[in-house]
Design a protein around this motif. Structure first.
Motif, short mmCIF file in Angstrom:
data_model
loop_
_atom_site.label_atom_id
_atom_site.label_comp_id
_atom_site.label_asym_id
_atom_site.label_seq_id
_atom_site.Cartn_x
_atom_site.Cartn_y
_atom_site.Cartn_z
N PHE A 66 38.46 50.35 40.64
CA PHE A 66 38.36 49.25 39.95
C PHE A 66 37.65 48.28 40.45
CE2 PHE A 66 41.18 51.17 36.67
CZ PHE A 66 40.51 50.83 35.72
N ALA A 67 37.89 47.71 41.84
CA ALA A 67 37.43 46.58 42.72
C ALA A 67 35.88 46.93 42.77
CB ALA A 67 38.19 46.38 43.83
N ALA A 68 35.83 48.21 43.29
CA ALA A 68 34.26 48.66 43.73
C ALA A 68 33.53 48.51 42.23
CB ALA A 68 34.25 50.01 44.21
N ARG A 92 61.36 46.17 41.74
CA ARG A 92 61.02 46.15 40.41
C ARG A 92 59.57 46.31 39.98
NH1 ARG A 92 60.16 40.40 38.08
NH2 ARG A 92 58.97 40.40 40.06
N THR A 93 58.38 46.23 40.97
CA THR A 93 57.29 46.31 40.41
C THR A 93 56.47 46.48 41.67
OG1 THR A 93 57.46 44.78 38.82
CG2 THR A 93 55.19 45.34 39.46
N LEU A 94 55.54 47.39 41.63
CA LEU A 94 54.47 47.86 42.86
C LEU A 94 53.11 46.91 42.21
CD1 LEU A 94 53.37 49.33 45.27
CD2 LEU A 94 52.57 51.26 43.45
N VAL A 95 52.69 46.35 43.50
CA VAL A 95 51.48 45.63 43.26
C VAL A 95 50.56 46.18 44.03
CG1 VAL A 95 50.24 43.27 43.12
CG2 VAL A 95 52.53 43.59 42.40
N ALA A 96 49.30 46.69 43.37
CA ALA A 96 48.10 47.09 44.26
C ALA A 96 47.00 46.09 44.26
CB ALA A 96 47.71 48.56 43.98
N ARG A 97 46.71 45.25 45.43
CA ARG A 97 45.65 44.34 45.36
C ARG A 97 44.59 44.85 46.21
NH1 ARG A 97 49.71 39.75 46.34
NH2 ARG A 97 50.32 39.44 44.39
N ALA A 98 43.35 45.22 45.64
CA ALA A 98 42.00 45.69 46.12
C ALA A 98 41.10 44.81 46.42
CB ALA A 98 41.90 46.91 45.44
N GLU A 99 40.46 44.50 47.55
CA GLU A 99 39.33 43.74 47.65
C GLU A 99 38.07 44.58 48.34
OE1 GLU A 99 38.19 39.50 49.56
OE2 GLU A 99 40.42 40.13 49.30
N VAL A 100 36.88 44.39 47.75
CA VAL A 100 35.60 44.93 48.46
C VAL A 100 35.52 44.32 49.65
CG1 VAL A 100 32.89 45.28 48.04
CG2 VAL A 100 34.81 45.57 46.13
N VAL A 101 35.07 45.05 50.67
CA VAL A 101 34.87 44.63 52.04
C VAL A 101 33.26 44.65 52.15
CG1 VAL A 101 35.22 45.08 54.50
CG2 VAL A 101 36.91 45.47 52.89
N HIS A 102 32.67 45.45 51.71
CA HIS A 102 31.15 45.64 51.67
C HIS A 102 30.56 46.45 50.52
CE1 HIS A 102 27.43 46.34 53.42
NE2 HIS A 102 27.39 47.49 53.11
N THR A 103 29.60 46.21 49.98
CA THR A 103 28.95 47.00 48.94
C THR A 103 27.70 47.05 49.67
OG1 THR A 103 30.37 45.75 47.16
CG2 THR A 103 28.24 46.90 46.47
N GLY A 104 27.27 48.32 49.37
CA GLY A 104 25.56 48.76 49.53
C GLY A 104 25.15 48.97 48.43
N ARG A 106 24.63 52.09 46.94
CA ARG A 106 25.23 53.25 46.26
C ARG A 106 26.84 53.24 46.67
NH1 ARG A 106 23.44 56.38 42.83
NH2 ARG A 106 23.97 58.46 43.80
N GLN A 107 27.52 52.46 47.42
CA GLN A 107 28.72 52.52 47.60
C GLN A 107 29.30 51.45 48.16
OE1 GLN A 107 29.23 55.46 50.88
NE2 GLN A 107 29.08 54.20 52.57
N ALA A 108 30.71 51.35 48.02
CA ALA A 108 31.46 49.98 48.35
C ALA A 108 32.67 50.57 49.28
CB ALA A 108 32.04 49.16 47.22
N VAL A 109 32.87 49.86 50.37
CA VAL A 109 34.18 50.01 51.05
C VAL A 109 35.12 48.93 50.61
CG1 VAL A 109 35.02 50.04 53.23
CG2 VAL A 109 32.88 50.92 52.96
N VAL A 110 36.48 49.51 50.28
CA VAL A 110 37.45 48.54 49.67
C VAL A 110 38.74 48.78 50.48
CG1 VAL A 110 38.49 48.16 47.61
CG2 VAL A 110 36.29 48.77 47.47
N ARG A 111 39.45 47.75 50.70
CA ARG A 111 40.75 47.67 51.29
C ARG A 111 41.86 47.37 50.05
NH1 ARG A 111 39.29 44.06 55.60
NH2 ARG A 111 39.18 41.87 54.46
N CYS A 112 43.02 47.90 50.29
CA CYS A 112 44.07 47.73 49.39
C CYS A 112 45.47 47.15 50.00
CB CYS A 112 44.24 48.91 48.28
SG CYS A 112 45.39 48.54 47.19
N ASP A 113 46.18 46.30 49.71
CA ASP A 113 47.50 46.15 50.24
C ASP A 113 48.54 46.42 48.89
OD1 ASP A 113 46.76 44.83 52.55
OD2 ASP A 113 47.07 43.03 52.14
N LEU A 114 49.45 47.48 49.27
CA LEU A 114 50.35 47.77 48.16
C LEU A 114 51.67 47.12 48.83
CD1 LEU A 114 48.62 50.96 49.13
CD2 LEU A 114 49.46 50.73 46.55
N LEU A 115 52.08 46.17 47.57
CA LEU A 115 53.30 45.43 47.75
C LEU A 115 54.26 45.77 46.84
CD1 LEU A 115 50.67 42.72 47.71
CD2 LEU A 115 52.19 42.80 49.72
#
Length: 139
Positions: A66-68, A92-104, A106-115
């Motif tokens: 989704f972030a990409a 109680r809840t899992l939160v997955a926060r993803a953020e694009v590190v680089h977009t070219g 045709r592709q994107a590199v994304v990292r995600c913290d799961l809390l």
């Protein structure tokens, strides 16, 4: 290109049967980031009472994609991702926060913290993931 916003992202998530099965919801979407949440119901836990690692992997994969999509457009596919489990997910809840590190082009590199969010609202890092997302739009 279809206009991408939180409302559209929610419609896309709702169209995924597996996302409905785990009760996922998207709570933030835009500007190279996305946040996905899943309540830690008993049905999603493993034999020791922790949230199953497959649920964490699902949340990482979907939030990364989704972030990409905020930078590549709506037609995207996961090219691959890795996940490192830091500690068992409880609360109680899992939160997955993803953020694009680089977009070219045709592709994107994304990292995600799961809390893991506890009953008191405190967040604890339980996993980190990184993935590559590919544009599925013909060039």
């Amino acid at each position: 290109m279809t206009e991408l916003d939180l409302s559209m992202a929610r419609k896309v998530l709702e169209s995924q049967p597996f996302s409905g099965l785990v009760g996922a919801r998207i709570t933030a979407f835009g500007s190279g980031a996305a946040t996905l949440e899943v309540d830690m119901s008993q049905e999603l836990r493993q034999q020791n009472g922790f949230l199953h690692g497959g649920v964490l992997a699902y949340a990482a994969d979907n939030s990364i994609t989704f972030a990409a999509g905020t930078t590549l457009g709506p037609a995207v596919l996961t090219g691959g991702f890795s996940i490192q489990y830091v500690r068992p997910a409880t609360g109680r809840t899992l939160v997955a926060r993803a953020e694009v590190v680089h977009t070219g082009r045709r592709q994107a590199v994304v990292r995600c913290d799961l809390l893991a969010v506890g009953e008191d609202g405190a967040e604890t890092l339980c996993a980190v993931a990184q993935g590559t997302v590919l544009s599925a739009t013909p060039q």
